[in-house]
Design a protein around this motif. Structure first.
Motif, PDB file in Angstrom:
ATOM      1  N   TYR A  58       0.833  -1.197   0.000  1.00 14.74           N
ATOM      2  CA  TYR A  58       0.000   0.000   0.000  1.00 14.74           C
ATOM      3  C   TYR A  58       0.872   1.253   0.000  1.00 14.74           C
ATOM      4  N   ARG A  61       2.500   1.833  -3.492  1.00 16.51           N
ATOM      5  CA  ARG A  61       1.625   2.526  -4.444  1.00 16.51           C
ATOM      6  C   ARG A  61       1.864   4.027  -4.425  1.00 16.51           C
ATOM      7  N   ALA A  62       1.926   4.590  -3.213  1.00 17.59           N
ATOM      8  CA  ALA A  62       2.092   6.039  -3.091  1.00 17.59           C
ATOM      9  C   ALA A  62       3.427   6.485  -3.676  1.00 17.59           C
ATOM     10  N   VAL A  65       3.110   6.420  -7.549  1.00 18.54           N
ATOM     11  CA  VAL A  65       2.336   7.549  -8.083  1.00 18.54           C
ATOM     12  C   VAL A  65       3.149   8.833  -8.011  1.00 18.54           C
ATOM     13  N   ARG A  66       3.858   9.036  -6.921  1.00 18.89           N
ATOM     14  CA  ARG A  66       4.712  10.219  -6.793  1.00 18.89           C
ATOM     15  C   ARG A  66       5.700  10.288  -7.949  1.00 18.89           C
ATOM     16  N   THR A 143      -3.107   8.105  -2.823  1.00 15.34           N
ATOM     17  CA  THR A 143      -2.681   7.986  -4.218  1.00 15.34           C
ATOM     18  C   THR A 143      -3.570   8.791  -5.154  1.00 15.34           C
ATOM     19  N   GLY A 147      -2.125  11.872  -7.422  1.00 16.30           N
ATOM     20  CA  GLY A 147      -2.302  11.778  -8.862  1.00 16.30           C
ATOM     21  C   GLY A 147      -3.129  12.872  -9.485  1.00 16.30           C
ATOM     22  N   GLU A 225      -4.796   4.536 -12.064  1.00 12.19           N
ATOM     23  CA  GLU A 225      -4.826   4.195 -10.651  1.00 12.19           C
ATOM     24  C   GLU A 225      -5.070   2.704 -10.438  1.00 12.19           C
ATOM     25  N   VAL A 228      -1.831   0.777 -10.691  1.00 13.71           N
ATOM     26  CA  VAL A 228      -0.994   1.025  -9.519  1.00 13.71           C
ATOM     27  C   VAL A 228      -1.493   0.218  -8.320  1.00 13.71           C
ATOM     28  N   ARG A 229      -2.793   0.053  -8.200  1.00  7.93           N
ATOM     29  CA  ARG A 229      -3.333  -0.711  -7.073  1.00  7.93           C
ATOM     30  C   ARG A 229      -3.122  -2.212  -7.235  1.00  7.93           C
TER      31      ARG A 229
END
Length: 310
Positions: A58, A61-62, A65-66, A143, A147, A225, A228-229
């Motif tokens: 989890y 993911r962040a 996205v960053r 996220t 995003g 998204e 990414v998840r």
């Protein structure tokens, strides 16, 4: 600005502190749910900091996205140590100190936000330098906000407005049948419950494999998204989730489109640079005689994927 004193927690000590427990705070498991882009938390470059862990899908993911949005100079990031005892996530030399507050444990950030906090200390945690408190530890929101709320790379439209209902619907199924699959299957106490749970996961993996036969990513030619998840759990399927829960006789590599898709994403810089394969665990699963055998397996993530033309 005063200089930050860099502190480290002591080594993991299960004899003294025991195993990590989420605490007894009433209310939601992820209680801090502020949103970037609101009057309380405007989308200001340099204001926010992400605390993440290499072992946590989890949090990964962040970090992804960053990078996808090109926010490295907008939102800072640091890592907690891979291992926990009863104190929760902590800062040690392996991953470095807390560069923002000098905390030795991440719990200190929670206590600074809510004195006496006795709940789940989780990653990712989004910190606000301006107010000196947590914005959010609600991982789905973090996220989405990274995003959509900052002026990052306009080519990386991870949550297109016209696709949001479809992305949300697929994300809900990804959460149920992939992200939480190991816990759901692993906690089965009867052969019938186990069989039903694992077959539901396998059926969804087969559905995703078929979906990816004629499209490069879950919603076409661009990463969203939903990708990414899904991806961090696919990364862990053969080395962690499947050996632990005994979900499938087949490794990820036996789902041809899904495996090629997973390699395609891994070989994207935003995914590769936020992945530490050495941090992923290889547990052994339950020994109930009715569980299928599933051993840890490390596949070749560098193998060509041939997905660009899909």
């Amino acid at each position: 600005m005063s200089e930050i004193t860099l502190n480290y927690a002591g080594p993991v000590d299960l004899d003294t502190y025991g195993r990590y427990r989420p605490g007894g705070r009433p209310g939601p498991r992820y209680p801090f749910q502020g949103r970037i882009g609101t009057p309380e938390f405007p989308a200001e470059p340099g204001r926010y900091h992400l605390y993440v862990a290499a072992v946590c899908p989890y949090a990964q993911r962040a970090a992804i996205v960053r990078s996808l949005k090109g926010l490295e100079d907008v939102v800072s990031l640091s890592y907690v140590d891979d291992d926990r005892d009863g104190r929760g996530w902590a800062f040690r030399e392996r991953r470095g100190a807390d560069p923002v507050n000098g905390f030795a444990t991440l719990r200190e950030a929670y206590e600074a936000t809510e004195p006496g906090f006795d709940g789940h200390v989780s990653v990712p945690t989004l910190w606000d330098r301006e107010t000196g408190r947590i914005v959010s530890n609600n991982f789905p929101d973090i996220t989405i906000d990274l995003g959509t709320r900052f002026d990052g790379d306009p080519e990386a439209d991870l949550y297109p407005e016209e696709l949001r209902p479809e992305i949300d619907a697929l994300n809900a199924r990804i959460y149920e049948y992939v992200n939480t699959a190991a816990g759901r299957v692993g906690s089965a106490t009867t052969e019938a419950e186990y069989g039903e749970a694992r077959q539901a996961v396998i059926a969804f993996l087969e559905e995703l494999d078929a979906r990816l036969a004629d499209r490069r990513f879950l919603f076409g030619s661009g990463i969203t998204e939903a990708d990414v998840r899904l991806w961090p759990t696919l990364l862990r399927f053969d080395v962690s989730d499947n050996p632990a829960a005994r979900i499938s006789e087949r490794p990820l590599t036996a789902f041809p489109n899904l495996w090629a898709y997973a390699r395609d994403l891994y070989q994207h810089p935003a995914f590769r640079e936020n992945t530490d394969l050495t941090a992923l665990s290889t547990p052994t699963g339950e020994t109930d005689p009715w569980r299928i055998p599933a051993q840890p397996f490390q596949a070749d993530w560098e193998q060509s994927h041939h997905r660009a033309a899909v």
